[in-house]
Design a protein around this motif. Sequence first.
Motif, short mmCIF file in Angstrom:
data_model
loop_
_atom_site.label_atom_id
_atom_site.label_comp_id
_atom_site.label_asym_id
_atom_site.label_seq_id
_atom_site.Cartn_x
_atom_site.Cartn_y
_atom_site.Cartn_z
N GLY A 265 6.37 -4.52 -4.16
CA GLY A 265 6.68 -3.72 -5.34
C GLY A 265 8.01 -3.00 -5.29
O GLY A 265 8.52 -2.57 -6.35
N LEU A 270 8.79 0.16 -7.43
CA LEU A 270 7.47 0.70 -7.11
C LEU A 270 7.33 0.82 -5.59
O LEU A 270 8.23 0.46 -4.85
CB LEU A 270 6.38 -0.23 -7.66
CG LEU A 270 6.39 -0.51 -9.16
CD1 LEU A 270 5.44 -1.64 -9.50
CD2 LEU A 270 6.02 0.75 -9.94
N TYR A 273 2.99 -1.46 -2.16
CA TYR A 273 1.64 -1.75 -2.68
C TYR A 273 1.08 -0.43 -3.18
O TYR A 273 1.54 0.66 -2.82
CB TYR A 273 0.74 -2.37 -1.62
CG TYR A 273 0.73 -1.64 -0.30
CD1 TYR A 273 -0.13 -0.55 -0.07
CD2 TYR A 273 1.61 -2.00 0.71
CE1 TYR A 273 -0.11 0.13 1.12
CE2 TYR A 273 1.63 -1.31 1.92
CZ TYR A 273 0.77 -0.24 2.12
OH TYR A 273 0.79 0.45 3.30
N ASP A 274 0.05 -0.52 -3.99
CA ASP A 274 -0.52 0.70 -4.55
C ASP A 274 -1.46 1.38 -3.57
O ASP A 274 -1.40 2.59 -3.36
CB ASP A 274 -1.26 0.37 -5.85
CG ASP A 274 -1.75 1.62 -6.57
OD1 ASP A 274 -0.91 2.42 -7.00
OD2 ASP A 274 -2.98 1.81 -6.67
N GLN A 275 -2.34 0.60 -2.96
CA GLN A 275 -3.26 1.11 -1.94
C GLN A 275 -3.41 0.04 -0.86
O GLN A 275 -3.32 -1.16 -1.15
CB GLN A 275 -4.64 1.43 -2.55
CG GLN A 275 -4.60 2.59 -3.52
CD GLN A 275 -5.96 2.90 -4.13
OE1 GLN A 275 -6.40 4.03 -4.14
NE2 GLN A 275 -6.62 1.88 -4.65
N SER A 689 -0.72 11.46 -10.66
CA SER A 689 -0.39 12.19 -9.42
C SER A 689 -1.02 13.58 -9.39
O SER A 689 -1.27 14.12 -8.30
CB SER A 689 1.13 12.31 -9.27
OG SER A 689 1.69 13.01 -10.37
N GLN A 747 2.45 1.96 -17.91
CA GLN A 747 2.08 1.43 -16.59
C GLN A 747 3.20 0.49 -16.14
O GLN A 747 3.22 -0.69 -16.49
CB GLN A 747 0.74 0.72 -16.68
CG GLN A 747 -0.39 1.67 -17.04
CD GLN A 747 -1.72 0.97 -17.24
OE1 GLN A 747 -1.84 0.08 -18.05
NE2 GLN A 747 -2.72 1.40 -16.48
N GLU A 749 3.91 -1.14 -13.60
CA GLU A 749 3.57 -2.37 -12.89
C GLU A 749 3.30 -3.53 -13.85
O GLU A 749 3.25 -4.69 -13.44
CB GLU A 749 2.36 -2.15 -11.97
CG GLU A 749 1.06 -1.87 -12.69
CD GLU A 749 0.83 -0.38 -12.95
OE1 GLU A 749 -0.33 -0.01 -13.20
OE2 GLU A 749 1.81 0.39 -12.90
N TYR A 790 0.80 -7.00 -13.16
CA TYR A 790 -0.10 -5.86 -13.15
C TYR A 790 -0.49 -5.52 -11.72
O TYR A 790 -0.09 -6.22 -10.78
CB TYR A 790 -1.36 -6.13 -13.98
CG TYR A 790 -2.02 -7.46 -13.76
CD1 TYR A 790 -3.03 -7.63 -12.81
CD2 TYR A 790 -1.65 -8.57 -14.51
CE1 TYR A 790 -3.65 -8.85 -12.61
CE2 TYR A 790 -2.26 -9.80 -14.32
CZ TYR A 790 -3.26 -9.94 -13.37
OH TYR A 790 -3.86 -11.15 -13.19
N ARG A 791 -1.23 -4.44 -11.56
CA ARG A 791 -1.79 -4.13 -10.25
C ARG A 791 -2.96 -5.06 -10.02
O ARG A 791 -3.87 -5.13 -10.85
CB ARG A 791 -2.25 -2.67 -10.18
CG ARG A 791 -2.68 -2.26 -8.77
CD ARG A 791 -3.17 -0.83 -8.73
NE ARG A 791 -4.44 -0.68 -9.43
CZ ARG A 791 -5.19 0.42 -9.37
NH1 ARG A 791 -4.79 1.46 -8.67
NH2 ARG A 791 -6.32 0.49 -10.02
N ASN A 794 -7.18 -3.50 -6.76
CA ASN A 794 -7.17 -2.22 -6.06
C ASN A 794 -5.88 -1.92 -5.31
O ASN A 794 -5.47 -0.78 -5.22
CB ASN A 794 -8.34 -2.18 -5.06
CG ASN A 794 -9.68 -2.25 -5.73
OD1 ASN A 794 -9.97 -1.48 -6.64
ND2 ASN A 794 -10.51 -3.20 -5.30
N TYR A 797 0.50 -5.48 -5.95
CA TYR A 797 1.11 -5.78 -7.25
C TYR A 797 1.26 -7.29 -7.36
O TYR A 797 1.69 -7.96 -6.41
CB TYR A 797 2.47 -5.10 -7.38
CG TYR A 797 2.38 -3.58 -7.36
CD1 TYR A 797 1.72 -2.90 -8.37
CD2 TYR A 797 2.95 -2.84 -6.32
CE1 TYR A 797 1.62 -1.51 -8.36
CE2 TYR A 797 2.87 -1.45 -6.30
CZ TYR A 797 2.19 -0.80 -7.32
OH TYR A 797 2.10 0.57 -7.30
#
Length: 816
Positions: A265, A270, A273-275, A689, A747, A749, A790-791, A794, A797
């Motif tokens: 990302g 970004l 990664y998101d998580q 956040s 969003q 992403e 998109y994400r 969980n 990306y």
Amino acid sequence: IDKRFYLNRVSLALAAAYVGASTAPASAEDSPRKLEVIEVTAQKHAQNVNEVGITVSAFNGEQLKDLGVKSSQDLAVHTPGLTVNETSATGVPLYTIRGVGFQDYSTASSSTVGLYFDEISMPYSVMSRGIVFDVQRVEVLKGPQGDLFGRNTTAGQINFISNKPTEDLEMGFDLGYNNFNESELEFYVSNSISDSVNGRFSLKTIQSDEGWQDSLTRDDKLGKKNQLAMRTMFDITLNDDATLLLNLHYVKDKSENTANTTYDGTIVGLAEYDQPYLGLADYVLPTGANFGEIPPWYSTGDATKADWTNSYTNPSTGETWDIRPQRDNELKGVSAKLDWQFGDVSFTSVTGYDHFEREEANDWDGSASVDSSNINVTDLDVFSQEFRISGETENLLWIAGVYYSKDEIDESYHYFMADSYFGLAAAAFSMPTAFVEFPITELDTTYNQQTESAAIFGHVEWQLTDAFRITSGLRYTEETRDWSGCTYDAGEGSLSNFLNGAFGASLAAGACGVVDDNPVSDTYIFNLLGTQNINDAFHLTDDQIKTNRWMGKIGADYAFNKDILGYATISHSFKSGGFNGANSNTTSQLVPYDEELLTSYELGIKATLLDGSMQLNASTFYYDYEDKQEADVDVTFVGNIAGLTNIPESEIIGAELDLNWFPTDNLTIRLGTAYLDTEIKEWEAVDVSASQWPNTVYRDASGGTLAQSPKWSHNILAKYEWEVGNSYIMDVALDYSFQDDTSGGVQPERATESFSTTNVRVGIGSILGTWRVTLWARNVTDEYYYQAAYRGGNGPYVRTAGLPRTYGVNFNYNYF
């Protein structure tokens, strides 16, 4: 730039186009070849597309074949202002016209774009993934229609009209093969069965046992196809004044789905990664065997490279699931259209029933990890009935009618997440969360939705003078939607164990796991904590919404002469509210979103020039968009997950140009371009956040742009054909399309980059049209592009890449 100033400038440009058109020279000697006139039924009666005072993009069957349109999604490449994408891996295509769309991946979500197949509404876009075949024409109506079409929508309509039975014998077939070992066969036969019955049978099948995507981590290919579609039609003459058209259709699709591609990302601003998810541990943890290396499933630039998961075995129960991206979809339907003439009045009845069922697996995360995969099992029934009467005098045409529809969806959405942050990754990354002790490995969301809609409508076209016509329409709709559902423990106990550990409950395996977080509810979670009734806070949700709305339109068109038509319309439409069919943790996620309203103001001109060899259409529009339905996030006790909401105020300004031209007898030029300027005027979106359940903090999201709204989109086609000897005709064609980047709304992403594709073809055939051979190549430059990002569930990306360079050959034969 001030948008109203822009609108005024475009209006002046349209006026200039009229002046130029009215003074352009027309020379039969210079341009003797005339354009074919396409007849449309955009206003429920046959009209020359160039004499309809609304914006319509129309394609006949031959054009669709030349352009390689095999599905409704393919139309977007050749229709400026129309986009088709996915915002998840659930098998639900999302349609957007002029920035008006709903980025929800739930099967139960109604489309903002009305989808009609032979006048029958397909209200859920998941039903539209079948093959386009034996089509007479397709009409893309842009903007809210407001009166004549059955299900309430705000973006416009796409009408697919099939070829009808003929009295004389006609038959033909089309064979095709491409470089991915994909073969296709289309066949039709039409003839009279008796003195009063004509019949037509057609089918199309697409087969591939190879696929086009290669796994990044192992020897595996994805993309096999096994599609079959059939249609049987009977045109029955009941008497001198009445005819009945019966349509029986069937679609079976047992193909493999497209896999996502995971990427870093940081290349788009970004985080990587998101998580975290389990597959990353070896690459991002200092103790990992491959620490510092790039994960091998990351990829950009090559559409054939992706990754996916084939199977999953639950660590607790040992049960193994086949989760390879694939589908087993089936659509069976029947429709009947009765036309009966009573003197000067026509009576029409249109009845439709479709049953759709599927079992479909998809991989969200684009890797061999089980961060996010799902299996959707769907059972969907749709019934509709329309009665209308119409009449016409010398100066007046009128249509009045009633419409009723009823549909029901039952769906199970089984979700696999063992390797995610909410599952086993929490322990692997030593994260201070309850998931370390109580990882969640599977979820099972099931729901039932029933919708009943009734409407009454009227439409009038009044020819005040030979040149001036007023069109008006009004529609009143009442709709009721009932929803019942819950996200359950999948039977292996992981969700129940987590909720028991987090809240002190004693839920059994398979229990409903949605927490009641409504402070005024009798089962509010914080009122039951520590009591013997704590299990009551986890329960099924039942709800109902009702919508009663007027919508309508008024328009005026003026024929400056027999070749120049100017028009102006004001139309108002709505799309009813609905429910979130995705995984849910709290009852607040299941509060229904409201209906959206759209008012459109549009000016346009249609000019037939150069002695009929050129058609120039242009329009400009302003949309006042209220309560737009949009994807957001919901704040829950496990974190922020998918949610749905309404944007209170937004606006869209745009313009479109469409040109068809025969510069010479041999050369065809087709050009289309669309401009969009969207802005969110008022919206308090969730501040991810700053929010922590049960408290949600909002931020001002005004000033942003709407998702899936490219500022510019263009397409151009050039085709040159010439005779070879006295018996053959040869042609060479090139078409190019461009779509600008999109912001992804709030969003980031979901943002996409601009892309273009170029297609070429060379054909030769009989001058009589009995046979033709075509060599073709699509995306000939092999451009890497993606229409969806998109994400991926969980953690990662992801992008869904478009097809790479594809080339093949088709042979067509017709007997008539």
